[in-house]
Design a protein around this motif. Sequence first.
Motif, short mmCIF file in Angstrom:
data_model
loop_
_atom_site.label_atom_id
_atom_site.label_comp_id
_atom_site.label_asym_id
_atom_site.label_seq_id
_atom_site.Cartn_x
_atom_site.Cartn_y
_atom_site.Cartn_z
N HIS A 241 26.62 -32.03 -34.71
CA HIS A 241 25.37 -32.31 -34.58
C HIS A 241 24.91 -33.89 -33.82
O HIS A 241 24.21 -34.01 -32.82
CB HIS A 241 24.55 -32.18 -35.82
CG HIS A 241 23.15 -32.83 -35.77
ND1 HIS A 241 22.00 -31.87 -35.18
CD2 HIS A 241 22.30 -33.87 -36.46
CE1 HIS A 241 20.92 -32.47 -35.34
NE2 HIS A 241 21.19 -33.53 -36.07
N ASP A 242 25.66 -34.71 -34.23
CA ASP A 242 25.50 -36.20 -33.96
C ASP A 242 25.83 -36.16 -32.31
O ASP A 242 25.25 -37.04 -31.50
CB ASP A 242 26.28 -37.21 -34.77
CG ASP A 242 25.93 -37.24 -36.03
OD1 ASP A 242 24.64 -36.98 -36.37
OD2 ASP A 242 26.73 -37.84 -36.96
N PHE B 205 17.35 -27.69 -30.02
CA PHE B 205 18.66 -27.25 -30.86
C PHE B 205 19.66 -26.35 -30.08
O PHE B 205 19.25 -25.74 -29.11
CB PHE B 205 18.71 -26.78 -32.13
CG PHE B 205 17.90 -27.81 -33.06
CD1 PHE B 205 18.53 -28.89 -33.68
CD2 PHE B 205 16.40 -27.89 -33.36
CE1 PHE B 205 18.10 -29.93 -34.19
CE2 PHE B 205 16.06 -28.84 -34.16
CZ PHE B 205 16.84 -29.83 -34.83
N ASN C 185 23.40 -35.08 -30.47
CA ASN C 185 21.92 -35.81 -30.08
C ASN C 185 22.38 -36.93 -29.03
O ASN C 185 21.69 -37.15 -28.17
CB ASN C 185 22.00 -36.76 -31.36
CG ASN C 185 21.24 -36.10 -32.36
OD1 ASN C 185 20.75 -35.08 -32.07
ND2 ASN C 185 21.28 -36.31 -33.57
N ASP D 197 20.75 -27.18 -35.23
CA ASP D 197 21.92 -26.52 -34.34
C ASP D 197 22.88 -25.34 -35.29
O ASP D 197 23.06 -25.78 -36.26
CB ASP D 197 22.85 -27.85 -34.33
CG ASP D 197 22.15 -28.92 -33.22
OD1 ASP D 197 21.85 -28.32 -32.19
OD2 ASP D 197 22.40 -30.26 -33.54
N ASN E 136 14.82 -31.90 -26.32
CA ASN E 136 14.75 -32.07 -27.70
C ASN E 136 14.69 -30.42 -28.32
O ASN E 136 14.00 -30.08 -29.08
CB ASN E 136 13.03 -32.67 -28.04
CG ASN E 136 13.14 -33.09 -29.30
OD1 ASN E 136 14.27 -32.92 -30.03
ND2 ASN E 136 11.81 -33.51 -29.80
N ARG F 198 21.55 -34.79 -25.92
CA ARG F 198 20.09 -34.54 -25.88
C ARG F 198 19.35 -35.77 -25.42
O ARG F 198 18.56 -35.72 -24.43
CB ARG F 198 19.43 -34.14 -27.21
CG ARG F 198 19.69 -32.47 -27.40
CD ARG F 198 19.03 -32.18 -28.89
NE ARG F 198 19.96 -32.72 -30.04
CZ ARG F 198 20.71 -31.64 -30.77
NH1 ARG F 198 20.55 -30.24 -30.27
NH2 ARG F 198 21.35 -31.81 -31.86
N GLU F 199 19.85 -36.69 -26.17
CA GLU F 199 19.13 -38.31 -25.49
C GLU F 199 19.21 -38.26 -24.05
O GLU F 199 18.55 -39.00 -23.35
CB GLU F 199 20.04 -39.18 -26.29
CG GLU F 199 19.20 -40.55 -26.50
CD GLU F 199 20.10 -41.49 -27.53
OE1 GLU F 199 20.34 -42.55 -26.98
OE2 GLU F 199 20.24 -41.12 -28.68
#
Length: 329
Positions: A73-74, A88, A77, A55, A86, A80-81
């Motif tokens: 970043h977390d 960046f 995620n 990222d 998947n 993204r989930e």
Amino acid sequence: MQKFTARAHTNIALMKYWGKSDESLIIPTTSSISLTLNEFFTDTTVQFDEKLDHDDISLNTEPLSGKAAQKVHDFLNLIRERANINVFAHVDSVNHVPTAAGLASSASAFAALAGAGAAAAGLSLSKTELSRLARRGSGSASRSVFGGFVEWHRGSDDSSSFAEPLFETVDWPIQLLTVVINDQPKKIDSRGGMQHTKATSPFYQDWVSLSDENLPKMRAGLASHDLETIGEIAEQNALQMHALNTTATPPFNYLTDVTWEVLDTVHELRAKGIPVYATMDAGPNVKLISRPVDTQLITDALRNMSANVQITVATPGPGMTVQEGAFIS
Ligand code: PMV
């Protein structure tokens, strides 16, 4: 993939969130009520890019690294989930929160990241869903999705803990004067501070009970534009939160002598019949709930103090907006 930009405004709690019943999902022990501010906001652009191997995050045009980058970043995620991708992302965030205002920007930052990130990932989320998502970045961000007076319902799980506007349009005279104090004490972040207080203060449950008792009164005060009720409850709620911190083991304190000098000035003004009330968050700065018509009088009184403070006017602001592309016009 497409690029999206969101603008979210910061907010100040009139009834605070100070402690979680679920640390990882960020479920608070109390509901909270805030005012979104027009003058201070974050613009965030997100684009997912298959060519990236990490990222790529910037804040105010500087690359972000360390703990702050990890938090972003977390948070990505989670997006993204949910979007089942998947890839960046490029994240460019610009804070329009003057340092002179002394306001934390995590509320507007995570609300804008939720809005732009979800859209860029192809998710079509309602504002309630965006509020739940923003909550996972920073609790107070759940409220910055909406404008005006906002309530974050504590709920009991991920689906029931979200913010909702109480009065999104504020068409009566109320403002916050931000008073910045320069003698900053050692910083304890809100996450650590509230966790420590909840874990160690013998009065923690009293804080929750008092908040539960005062919430309906605050809602009624907002509905009837009753500045006195709103201000009295907000000031008590803030002072209760700060008193609670001094009963933790070991105790800690965000307020300084200058904070108390501001509070004394506020109480002197009130004794003269000026409706002005204070609230403080995880720092020494003070936000004054007041009427625009009293700005000069309040400012003059604060300038007469022995300490030097910086004063900025903030007015009720709008909810988050999201649009395709890189700029908000
Ligand atoms: O959302 P956080 O983790 O920055 O915590 C916010 C805590 C207070 O600002 C003190 C209160 C609130 O409800 O905004």
